[in-house]
Design a protein around this motif. Structure first.
Motif, mmCIF file in Angstrom:
data_model
loop_
_atom_site.group_PDB
_atom_site.id
_atom_site.type_symbol
_atom_site.label_atom_id
_atom_site.label_comp_id
_atom_site.label_asym_id
_atom_site.label_seq_id
_atom_site.Cartn_x
_atom_site.Cartn_y
_atom_site.Cartn_z
ATOM 1 N N SER A 146 -17.254 61.621 -11.472
ATOM 2 C CA SER A 146 -17.326 61.562 -12.939
ATOM 3 C C SER A 146 -18.758 61.449 -13.430
ATOM 4 C CB SER A 146 -16.512 60.361 -13.458
ATOM 5 O OG SER A 146 -15.141 60.536 -13.258
ATOM 6 N N GLU A 147 -19.511 60.568 -12.787
ATOM 7 C CA GLU A 147 -20.911 60.373 -13.179
ATOM 8 C C GLU A 147 -21.719 61.660 -12.991
ATOM 9 O OE1 GLU A 147 -24.070 58.088 -10.774
ATOM 10 O OE2 GLU A 147 -23.294 56.612 -12.218
ATOM 11 N N MET A 148 -21.476 62.342 -11.870
ATOM 12 C CA MET A 148 -22.189 63.577 -11.582
ATOM 13 C C MET A 148 -21.866 64.659 -12.610
ATOM 14 S SD MET A 148 -22.197 65.632 -7.954
ATOM 15 C CE MET A 148 -20.519 66.244 -8.134
ATOM 16 N N LEU A 149 -20.577 64.805 -12.944
ATOM 17 C CA LEU A 149 -20.192 65.829 -13.921
ATOM 18 C C LEU A 149 -20.784 65.538 -15.300
ATOM 19 C CD1 LEU A 149 -16.459 66.533 -13.013
ATOM 20 C CD2 LEU A 149 -18.404 68.054 -12.687
ATOM 21 N N GLU A 150 -20.866 64.265 -15.646
ATOM 22 C CA GLU A 150 -21.414 63.892 -16.948
ATOM 23 C C GLU A 150 -22.931 64.109 -16.999
ATOM 24 O OE1 GLU A 150 -20.947 60.162 -19.981
ATOM 25 O OE2 GLU A 150 -21.364 59.668 -17.895
ATOM 26 N N LYS A 151 -23.654 63.585 -16.010
ATOM 27 C CA LYS A 151 -25.110 63.569 -16.065
ATOM 28 C C LYS A 151 -25.746 64.893 -15.661
ATOM 29 C CE LYS A 151 -25.674 58.589 -15.440
ATOM 30 N NZ LYS A 151 -26.270 57.502 -14.605
ATOM 31 N N GLU A 152 -25.114 65.603 -14.715
ATOM 32 C CA GLU A 152 -25.745 66.804 -14.171
ATOM 33 C C GLU A 152 -25.081 68.106 -14.604
ATOM 34 O OE1 GLU A 152 -26.418 66.451 -9.937
ATOM 35 O OE2 GLU A 152 -26.567 64.267 -10.104
ATOM 36 N N TYR A 153 -23.836 68.018 -15.086
ATOM 37 C CA TYR A 153 -23.107 69.242 -15.431
ATOM 38 C C TYR A 153 -22.767 69.343 -16.917
ATOM 39 C CZ TYR A 153 -22.713 70.481 -10.527
ATOM 40 O OH TYR A 153 -23.003 70.855 -9.244
ATOM 41 N N GLY A 154 -23.043 68.275 -17.671
ATOM 42 C CA GLY A 154 -22.855 68.335 -19.117
ATOM 43 C C GLY A 154 -21.455 68.044 -19.597
ATOM 44 N N ALA A 155 -20.632 67.383 -18.779
ATOM 45 C CA ALA A 155 -19.271 67.067 -19.196
ATOM 46 C C ALA A 155 -19.269 65.970 -20.248
ATOM 47 C CB ALA A 155 -18.429 66.622 -18.002
ATOM 48 N N ASN A 156 -18.369 66.093 -21.219
ATOM 49 C CA ASN A 156 -18.080 65.010 -22.152
ATOM 50 C C ASN A 156 -16.886 64.250 -21.583
ATOM 51 O OD1 ASN A 156 -17.283 63.284 -24.184
ATOM 52 N ND2 ASN A 156 -17.339 64.824 -25.809
ATOM 53 N N ARG A 157 -17.156 63.136 -20.946
ATOM 54 C CA ARG A 157 -16.093 62.393 -20.259
ATOM 55 C C ARG A 157 -15.011 61.894 -21.212
ATOM 56 N NH1 ARG A 157 -18.823 58.184 -16.077
ATOM 57 N NH2 ARG A 157 -16.653 57.533 -16.012
ATOM 58 N N TYR A 158 -15.338 61.766 -22.474
ATOM 59 C CA TYR A 158 -14.402 61.151 -23.417
ATOM 60 C C TYR A 158 -13.723 62.174 -24.313
ATOM 61 C CZ TYR A 158 -16.524 57.197 -21.316
ATOM 62 O OH TYR A 158 -16.962 56.305 -20.366
ATOM 63 N N SER A 159 -13.684 63.410 -23.834
ATOM 64 C CA SER A 159 -12.939 64.464 -24.509
ATOM 65 C C SER A 159 -12.028 65.113 -23.475
ATOM 66 C CB SER A 159 -13.888 65.496 -25.115
ATOM 67 O OG SER A 159 -13.164 66.550 -25.721
ATOM 68 N N ASP A 160 -10.773 64.708 -23.452
ATOM 69 C CA ASP A 160 -9.805 65.179 -22.451
ATOM 70 C C ASP A 160 -9.331 66.577 -22.843
ATOM 71 O OD1 ASP A 160 -8.003 65.323 -20.397
ATOM 72 O OD2 ASP A 160 -6.643 63.786 -21.149
ATOM 73 N N THR A 161 -10.271 67.529 -22.708
ATOM 74 C CA THR A 161 -10.055 68.897 -23.179
ATOM 75 C C THR A 161 -10.615 69.883 -22.152
ATOM 76 O OG1 THR A 161 -12.183 68.841 -24.340
ATOM 77 C CG2 THR A 161 -10.219 68.244 -25.624
ATOM 78 N N ILE A 162 -10.346 71.172 -22.359
ATOM 79 C CA ILE A 162 -10.964 72.204 -21.524
ATOM 80 C C ILE A 162 -12.454 72.288 -21.866
ATOM 81 C CG2 ILE A 162 -11.033 74.666 -20.991
ATOM 82 C CD1 ILE A 162 -8.044 74.790 -21.564
ATOM 83 N N GLN A 163 -13.304 72.225 -20.837
ATOM 84 C CA GLN A 163 -14.755 72.258 -21.041
ATOM 85 C C GLN A 163 -15.404 73.223 -20.052
ATOM 86 O OE1 GLN A 163 -16.637 68.314 -21.326
ATOM 87 N NE2 GLN A 163 -14.618 67.414 -21.692
ATOM 88 N N GLU A 164 -16.345 73.999 -20.560
ATOM 89 C CA GLU A 164 -17.148 74.893 -19.728
ATOM 90 C C GLU A 164 -18.448 74.170 -19.388
ATOM 91 O OE1 GLU A 164 -16.302 77.924 -18.715
ATOM 92 O OE2 GLU A 164 -14.668 78.549 -20.046
ATOM 93 N N LEU A 165 -18.667 73.898 -18.087
ATOM 94 C CA LEU A 165 -19.823 73.129 -17.656
ATOM 95 C C LEU A 165 -20.850 74.020 -16.956
ATOM 96 C CD1 LEU A 165 -17.920 70.030 -16.179
ATOM 97 C CD2 LEU A 165 -18.557 70.487 -18.567
ATOM 98 N N LYS A 166 -21.944 73.431 -16.554
ATOM 99 C CA LYS A 166 -22.990 74.158 -15.834
ATOM 100 C C LYS A 166 -22.456 74.689 -14.501
ATOM 101 C CE LYS A 166 -26.847 71.485 -17.766
ATOM 102 N NZ LYS A 166 -27.932 70.524 -17.435
ATOM 103 N N HIS A 167 -23.119 75.715 -13.998
ATOM 104 C CA HIS A 167 -22.797 76.331 -12.699
ATOM 105 C C HIS A 167 -21.375 76.894 -12.663
ATOM 106 C CE1 HIS A 167 -26.565 74.734 -11.217
ATOM 107 N NE2 HIS A 167 -26.187 73.503 -11.501
ATOM 108 N N GLY A 168 -20.851 77.252 -13.820
ATOM 109 C CA GLY A 168 -19.538 77.881 -13.862
ATOM 110 C C GLY A 168 -18.372 76.960 -13.585
ATOM 111 N N VAL A 169 -18.575 75.654 -13.698
ATOM 112 C CA VAL A 169 -17.488 74.693 -13.488
ATOM 113 C C VAL A 169 -16.626 74.629 -14.744
ATOM 114 C CG1 VAL A 169 -16.886 72.291 -13.024
ATOM 115 C CG2 VAL A 169 -18.856 73.317 -11.882
ATOM 116 N N LYS A 170 -15.315 74.710 -14.580
ATOM 117 C CA LYS A 170 -14.386 74.600 -15.692
ATOM 118 C C LYS A 170 -13.570 73.325 -15.513
ATOM 119 C CE LYS A 170 -11.795 77.708 -18.698
ATOM 120 N NZ LYS A 170 -11.347 79.106 -18.856
ATOM 121 N N LEU A 171 -13.645 72.453 -16.506
ATOM 122 C CA LEU A 171 -12.984 71.152 -16.474
ATOM 123 C C LEU A 171 -11.748 71.202 -17.359
ATOM 124 C CD1 LEU A 171 -12.991 68.099 -15.743
ATOM 125 C CD2 LEU A 171 -14.600 67.761 -17.648
#
Length: 256
Positions: A146-171
């Motif tokens: 979780s920490e890695m996705l937030e700090k390095e990939y740009g995830a919004n941890r507090y939005s339980d939604t579909i998110q497009e992150l860095k390096h083509g990661v889809k959350l």
């Protein structure tokens, strides 16, 4: 392209639990054409770094799997699932992605399930975290992930939604790969092996009740519908509903 491989870990050379057998059977039933690979005491990279060597020596099997999953996902790509995850719908539609992961609940993207191409940056970063450690210590892999996705990939941890992150990661939201719903892709049954088991499955109950409450508060015109159910139709006792809410929260709300 994510390869048609499902990886899982099983250490300690003990017989699999009924839950693990049930979940693995669901993978085979829904994806009979996928290669399913067990990583165990005999075929896993258990001497790569101080963390995994110490964890294995101490019999900390869940933590051993934390490193092993990152290494095999980096080298082979595919799908990683914990053995308490039941597959309910095919995952083919996600294979064209570079990497896929999901929320356990709002605030917690987790690594009990994820998908990735071979040599993907997500798997590499997860693997390298373990390679940097001087030895084993107990830190839940979901916390690291979780920490890695937030700090390095740009995830919004507090939005339980579909998110497009860095390096083509889809959350994806927790309704995809976590909550135990009649129809979703993966239901996580949370056996709690990392802390010795959870006979009452309190964590699973928490995740599922979170899902119910989240859908209620975000349901269109929920306030009018609740008023109708309680006052007009009188089909739910408001006291039974309020009993579920901690009293101090009700008192604080009324004072506010």
């Amino acid at each position: 392209m994510i390869p048609k491989k499902i990886h899982y870990c099983w250490f300690g050379e003990q017989p699999k639990s009924e839950l693990a057998e049930h979940c693995i059977a669901s993978w085979k039933r829904i994806h009979p054409d996928f290669e399913i690979i067990e990583w165990n005491d005999k075929n896993s990279p258990l001497k790569d770094n101080a963390y995994v060597k110490d964890a294995y020596a101490q019999g900390k099997w869940a933590f051993v799997s934390d490193y092993v999953r990152s290494k095999v996902m980096y080298e082979h790509g595919g799908i990683y699932m914990d053995t308490d995850m039941e597959l309910k719908l095919p995952l083919d539609e996600f294979l064209a992605e570079k990497a896929v992961c999901g929320f356990e609940v709002k605030g917690v993207p987790y690594s009990a399930f994820w998908m990735a191409e071979p040599q993907h940056q997500l798997s590499r970063d997860f693997m390298e975290w373990y390679n940097r450690q001087d030895g084993f210590f107990e830190r839940i892999n979901t916390d690291i992930f979780s920490e890695m996705l937030e700090k390095e990939y740009g995830a919004n941890r507090y939005s339980d939604t579909i998110q497009e992150l860095k390096h083509g990661v889809k959350l994806f939201p927790s309704v995809y790969f976590s909550q135990d719903l009649p129809k979703n892709y993966v239901s996580h049954h949370f056996n709690g092996s990392w802390f010795g088991g959870d006979a009452e499955n309190t964590h699973k109950k928490m995740v599922n009740v979170y899902g119910l409450l989240e859908r209620l508060v975000n349901y269109p015109d929920a306030q009018k519908a609740v008023e109708s159910i309680i006052n007009k139709h009188k089909i739910i006792d408001v006291n039974a509903l309020l009993d579920l809410i901690p009293k101090e929260k009700i008192e604080a709300y009324l004072k506010g």
